[in-house]
Design a protein around this motif. Sequence first.
Motif, short mmCIF file in Angstrom:
data_model
loop_
_atom_site.label_atom_id
_atom_site.label_comp_id
_atom_site.label_asym_id
_atom_site.label_seq_id
_atom_site.Cartn_x
_atom_site.Cartn_y
_atom_site.Cartn_z
N ALA A 120 19.15 -42.41 33.47
CA ALA A 120 18.09 -43.22 34.06
C ALA A 120 16.82 -42.39 34.25
CB ALA A 120 18.55 -43.80 35.39
N SER A 121 16.97 -41.15 34.67
CA SER A 121 15.80 -40.27 34.84
C SER A 121 15.14 -39.99 33.50
CB SER A 121 16.21 -38.96 35.51
OG SER A 121 16.58 -39.19 36.84
N GLU A 122 15.94 -39.75 32.48
CA GLU A 122 15.38 -39.50 31.15
C GLU A 122 14.63 -40.73 30.64
OE1 GLU A 122 18.32 -37.99 28.44
OE2 GLU A 122 18.83 -36.35 29.79
N ALA A 123 15.19 -41.90 30.88
CA ALA A 123 14.52 -43.14 30.46
C ALA A 123 13.19 -43.30 31.17
CB ALA A 123 15.43 -44.33 30.73
N GLU A 124 13.15 -42.99 32.45
CA GLU A 124 11.90 -43.10 33.20
C GLU A 124 10.88 -42.08 32.70
OE1 GLU A 124 10.76 -45.34 35.23
OE2 GLU A 124 12.63 -46.45 35.21
N LEU A 125 11.33 -40.90 32.29
CA LEU A 125 10.40 -39.91 31.74
C LEU A 125 9.79 -40.41 30.43
CD1 LEU A 125 12.13 -36.47 32.41
CD2 LEU A 125 9.94 -37.28 33.30
N VAL A 126 10.60 -41.06 29.61
CA VAL A 126 10.08 -41.62 28.36
C VAL A 126 9.04 -42.70 28.67
CG1 VAL A 126 10.69 -43.01 26.34
CG2 VAL A 126 12.13 -41.07 27.00
N LYS A 127 9.35 -43.58 29.61
CA LYS A 127 8.42 -44.65 29.98
C LYS A 127 7.12 -44.08 30.57
CE LYS A 127 12.16 -47.78 31.14
NZ LYS A 127 12.77 -48.53 32.26
N LEU A 128 7.26 -43.06 31.40
CA LEU A 128 6.08 -42.42 31.99
C LEU A 128 5.24 -41.77 30.90
CD1 LEU A 128 4.46 -41.63 34.49
CD2 LEU A 128 5.96 -39.64 34.74
N GLY A 129 5.91 -41.13 29.96
CA GLY A 129 5.19 -40.52 28.85
C GLY A 129 4.41 -41.55 28.06
N ARG A 130 4.99 -42.70 27.83
CA ARG A 130 4.29 -43.77 27.11
C ARG A 130 3.08 -44.25 27.91
NH1 ARG A 130 9.60 -47.15 25.42
NH2 ARG A 130 10.30 -45.76 23.75
N ALA A 131 3.26 -44.38 29.21
CA ALA A 131 2.15 -44.84 30.06
C ALA A 131 1.00 -43.84 30.06
CB ALA A 131 2.65 -45.07 31.49
N LEU A 132 1.33 -42.57 29.95
CA LEU A 132 0.30 -41.53 29.98
C LEU A 132 -0.18 -41.12 28.59
CD1 LEU A 132 1.91 -39.24 32.70
CD2 LEU A 132 -0.10 -40.72 32.96
N GLY A 133 0.50 -41.63 27.55
CA GLY A 133 0.15 -41.22 26.20
C GLY A 133 0.59 -39.80 25.92
N ALA A 134 1.70 -39.39 26.52
CA ALA A 134 2.19 -38.02 26.37
C ALA A 134 3.64 -38.05 25.87
CB ALA A 134 2.13 -37.28 27.70
N GLU A 135 4.00 -37.01 25.17
CA GLU A 135 5.39 -36.86 24.75
C GLU A 135 6.26 -36.52 25.96
OE1 GLU A 135 6.69 -37.35 21.69
OE2 GLU A 135 4.69 -38.00 21.08
N PRO A 136 7.49 -37.00 25.96
CA PRO A 136 8.38 -36.68 27.08
C PRO A 136 8.53 -35.18 27.32
CG PRO A 136 9.34 -38.40 25.73
CD PRO A 136 8.12 -37.91 25.01
N GLU A 137 8.44 -34.39 26.26
CA GLU A 137 8.57 -32.94 26.41
C GLU A 137 7.43 -32.36 27.26
OE1 GLU A 137 8.50 -34.42 23.23
OE2 GLU A 137 10.69 -34.53 23.17
N ALA A 138 6.28 -33.01 27.22
CA ALA A 138 5.14 -32.55 28.03
C ALA A 138 5.38 -32.78 29.51
CB ALA A 138 3.87 -33.25 27.58
N LEU A 139 6.36 -33.62 29.82
CA LEU A 139 6.68 -33.93 31.21
C LEU A 139 7.96 -33.23 31.66
CD1 LEU A 139 5.88 -37.74 31.05
CD2 LEU A 139 4.39 -35.90 31.82
N ALA A 140 8.35 -32.21 30.92
CA ALA A 140 9.60 -31.51 31.22
C ALA A 140 9.62 -30.93 32.63
CB ALA A 140 9.84 -30.40 30.19
N PHE A 141 8.46 -30.64 33.17
CA PHE A 141 8.41 -30.10 34.53
C PHE A 141 8.92 -31.12 35.56
CE2 PHE A 141 4.38 -32.23 33.93
CZ PHE A 141 4.10 -32.81 35.16
#
Length: 67
Positions: free
Chosen positions: A5-26
Amino acid sequence: MSRLASEAELVKLGRALGAEPEALAFLDGVAAAELRSLRAAVHALAFDQDRTLFERLAALVEPLPTR
């Protein structure tokens, strides 16, 4: 919530920000509910910034027939 669920939310957040999920690894390890709240805040901010545009678009769509 689960790790999935956390990984899915990171993907969704990345899409909202126009960023790759890897950029949100922090943000790894942050609870899915907290990531969901952050994503909702991002969407709300984006909507508020473009409110005038959305209102104009809505005014154009109103007169269109539904059938």
